[in-house]
Design a protein around this motif. Structure first.
Motif, PDB file in Angstrom:
ATOM      1  N   TYR A   8       0.848  -1.208   0.000  1.00  0.00           N
ATOM      2  CA  TYR A   8       0.000   0.000   0.000  1.00  0.00           C
ATOM      3  C   TYR A   8       0.880   1.253   0.000  1.00  0.00           C
ATOM      4  N   GLY A   9       1.936   1.209   0.802  1.00  0.00           N
ATOM      5  CA  GLY A   9       2.867   2.347   0.888  1.00  0.00           C
ATOM      6  C   GLY A   9       3.491   2.657  -0.459  1.00  0.00           C
ATOM      7  N   PHE A  10       3.893   1.591  -1.186  1.00  0.00           N
ATOM      8  CA  PHE A  10       4.472   1.800  -2.528  1.00  0.00           C
ATOM      9  C   PHE A  10       3.423   2.420  -3.450  1.00  0.00           C
ATOM     10  N   LEU A  11       2.160   1.911  -3.345  1.00  0.00           N
ATOM     11  CA  LEU A  11       1.110   2.365  -4.263  1.00  0.00           C
ATOM     12  C   LEU A  11       0.738   3.830  -4.017  1.00  0.00           C
ATOM     13  N   ILE A  12       0.809   4.273  -2.747  1.00  0.00           N
ATOM     14  CA  ILE A  12       0.445   5.672  -2.490  1.00  0.00           C
ATOM     15  C   ILE A  12       1.699   6.540  -2.401  1.00  0.00           C
ATOM     16  N   ASP A  13       2.850   5.906  -2.734  1.00  0.00           N
ATOM     17  CA  ASP A  13       4.116   6.645  -2.779  1.00  0.00           C
ATOM     18  C   ASP A  13       4.436   7.300  -1.432  1.00  0.00           C
ATOM     19  N   SER A  14       4.274   6.508  -0.341  1.00  0.00           N
ATOM     20  CA  SER A  14       4.551   7.067   0.987  1.00  0.00           C
ATOM     21  C   SER A  14       5.748   6.342   1.604  1.00  0.00           C
ATOM     22  N   LEU A  15       6.873   7.061   1.657  1.00  0.00           N
ATOM     23  CA  LEU A  15       8.108   6.487   2.209  1.00  0.00           C
ATOM     24  C   LEU A  15       7.884   6.034   3.657  1.00  0.00           C
ATOM     25  N   ALA A  16       7.103   6.819   4.400  1.00  0.00           N
ATOM     26  CA  ALA A  16       6.869   6.508   5.819  1.00  0.00           C
ATOM     27  C   ALA A  16       6.184   5.153   5.962  1.00  0.00           C
ATOM     28  N   VAL A  17       5.149   4.935   5.171  1.00  0.00           N
ATOM     29  CA  VAL A  17       4.404   3.666   5.267  1.00  0.00           C
ATOM     30  C   VAL A  17       5.296   2.511   4.811  1.00  0.00           C
ATOM     31  N   MET A  50     -12.514  11.116   0.563  1.00  0.00           N
ATOM     32  CA  MET A  50     -12.119   9.722   0.660  1.00  0.00           C
ATOM     33  C   MET A  50     -12.545   9.040  -0.649  1.00  0.00           C
ATOM     34  N   ASN A  51     -11.548   8.371  -1.290  1.00  0.00           N
ATOM     35  CA  ASN A  51     -11.969   7.668  -2.500  1.00  0.00           C
ATOM     36  C   ASN A  51     -11.840   6.166  -2.287  1.00  0.00           C
ATOM     37  N   PHE A  52     -12.619   5.365  -2.995  1.00  0.00           N
ATOM     38  CA  PHE A  52     -12.617   3.920  -2.780  1.00  0.00           C
ATOM     39  C   PHE A  52     -12.002   3.183  -3.944  1.00  0.00           C
ATOM     40  N   ASN A  53     -10.812   3.556  -4.363  1.00  0.00           N
ATOM     41  CA  ASN A  53     -10.156   2.849  -5.453  1.00  0.00           C
ATOM     42  C   ASN A  53      -9.478   1.591  -4.917  1.00  0.00           C
ATOM     43  N   PRO A  54      -9.035   0.697  -5.810  1.00  0.00           N
ATOM     44  CA  PRO A  54      -8.440  -0.582  -5.385  1.00  0.00           C
ATOM     45  C   PRO A  54      -7.311  -0.406  -4.379  1.00  0.00           C
ATOM     46  N   VAL A  55      -6.551   0.680  -4.520  1.00  0.00           N
ATOM     47  CA  VAL A  55      -5.426   0.909  -3.601  1.00  0.00           C
ATOM     48  C   VAL A  55      -5.965   1.093  -2.184  1.00  0.00           C
ATOM     49  N   GLU A  56      -7.036   1.900  -2.064  1.00  0.00           N
ATOM     50  CA  GLU A  56      -7.603   2.158  -0.731  1.00  0.00           C
ATOM     51  C   GLU A  56      -8.205   0.878  -0.163  1.00  0.00           C
ATOM     52  N   ILE A  57      -8.761   0.035  -1.039  1.00  0.00           N
ATOM     53  CA  ILE A  57      -9.339  -1.237  -0.572  1.00  0.00           C
ATOM     54  C   ILE A  57      -8.235  -2.141  -0.020  1.00  0.00           C
ATOM     55  N   LEU A  58      -7.068  -2.151  -0.711  1.00  0.00           N
ATOM     56  CA  LEU A  58      -5.918  -2.914  -0.205  1.00  0.00           C
ATOM     57  C   LEU A  58      -5.545  -2.399   1.192  1.00  0.00           C
ATOM     58  N   GLY A  59      -5.536  -1.079   1.328  1.00  0.00           N
ATOM     59  CA  GLY A  59      -5.199  -0.484   2.628  1.00  0.00           C
ATOM     60  C   GLY A  59      -6.194  -0.906   3.696  1.00  0.00           C
ATOM     61  N   LEU A  60      -7.476  -0.948   3.340  1.00  0.00           N
ATOM     62  CA  LEU A  60      -8.510  -1.340   4.317  1.00  0.00           C
ATOM     63  C   LEU A  60      -8.347  -2.806   4.714  1.00  0.00           C
ATOM     64  N   TYR A 107      -1.588  11.409  10.529  1.00  0.00           N
ATOM     65  CA  TYR A 107      -0.988  11.277   9.181  1.00  0.00           C
ATOM     66  C   TYR A 107      -2.052  10.827   8.190  1.00  0.00           C
ATOM     67  N   GLY A 108      -2.890   9.873   8.614  1.00  0.00           N
ATOM     68  CA  GLY A 108      -3.957   9.360   7.756  1.00  0.00           C
ATOM     69  C   GLY A 108      -4.914  10.462   7.332  1.00  0.00           C
ATOM     70  N   PHE A 109      -5.261  11.341   8.307  1.00  0.00           N
ATOM     71  CA  PHE A 109      -6.149  12.467   7.960  1.00  0.00           C
ATOM     72  C   PHE A 109      -5.454  13.381   6.953  1.00  0.00           C
ATOM     73  N   LEU A 110      -4.146  13.626   7.186  1.00  0.00           N
ATOM     74  CA  LEU A 110      -3.423  14.586   6.339  1.00  0.00           C
ATOM     75  C   LEU A 110      -3.266  14.071   4.908  1.00  0.00           C
ATOM     76  N   ILE A 111      -3.140  12.730   4.754  1.00  0.00           N
ATOM     77  CA  ILE A 111      -2.981  12.227   3.376  1.00  0.00           C
ATOM     78  C   ILE A 111      -4.315  11.700   2.847  1.00  0.00           C
ATOM     79  N   ASP A 112      -5.394  11.960   3.659  1.00  0.00           N
ATOM     80  CA  ASP A 112      -6.740  11.605   3.210  1.00  0.00           C
ATOM     81  C   ASP A 112      -6.858  10.106   2.910  1.00  0.00           C
ATOM     82  N   SER A 113      -6.330   9.271   3.848  1.00  0.00           N
ATOM     83  CA  SER A 113      -6.385   7.818   3.653  1.00  0.00           C
ATOM     84  C   SER A 113      -7.275   7.200   4.723  1.00  0.00           C
TER      85      SER A 113
END
Lengths: 87, 87
Positions: A55-64, B1-11, B55-61
């Protein structure tokens, strides 16, 4: 990878949540006992950590990315201890 | 908040890393013992989890936000057990 304040906050959070594992790794290693540790927890946790890394790679977040590489490594050590100190 | 595949992986990752705490919470509650658990680890971890939430709020994740609210809550329970079962 950008180094804006938000990413710096993420990196600081990463240091906290990853270094938090160190006392547990040290305590388990010193006491040679992992009785109270739940193997299920660490296996499920490790799986999640790997997904967070992707997920970190996909959202381009070095921290994650960094947080989950290090946490994954420390979790593997605890899993090894749990199996090795079969008590 | 968007529900793309990347966000689903994160969830999904969030479900794994947060639910991973449940066996530890259950095991500690059942055994009434938190001897092997490191209070330092959970306090440092809780601090980091709160930062990840911001951090999650700031990157809208949504994934990062939800994961860390739930993990934070479970971590608080473990900290409570650790203090209560002073053994």
């Amino acid at each position: 990878m950008n180094f804006n304040p938000v990413e710096i906050l993420g990196l600081i959070a990463a240091v906290f949540t990853t270094s938090a594992f160190l006392p547990q790794v040290y305590k388990t290693w010193r006491s040679r006992s992992a009785k109270n540790l739940s193997l299920t927890m660490y296996l499920v946790f490790f799986t999640g950590v790997m997904m967070w890394m992707v997920y970190g790679f996909l959202i381009d977040s070095l921290a994650v990315i960094l947080a989950n590489i290090v946490t994954g490594f420390l979790t593997l050590i605890l899993i090894y201890f749990k199996i090795r100190y079969k008590d």
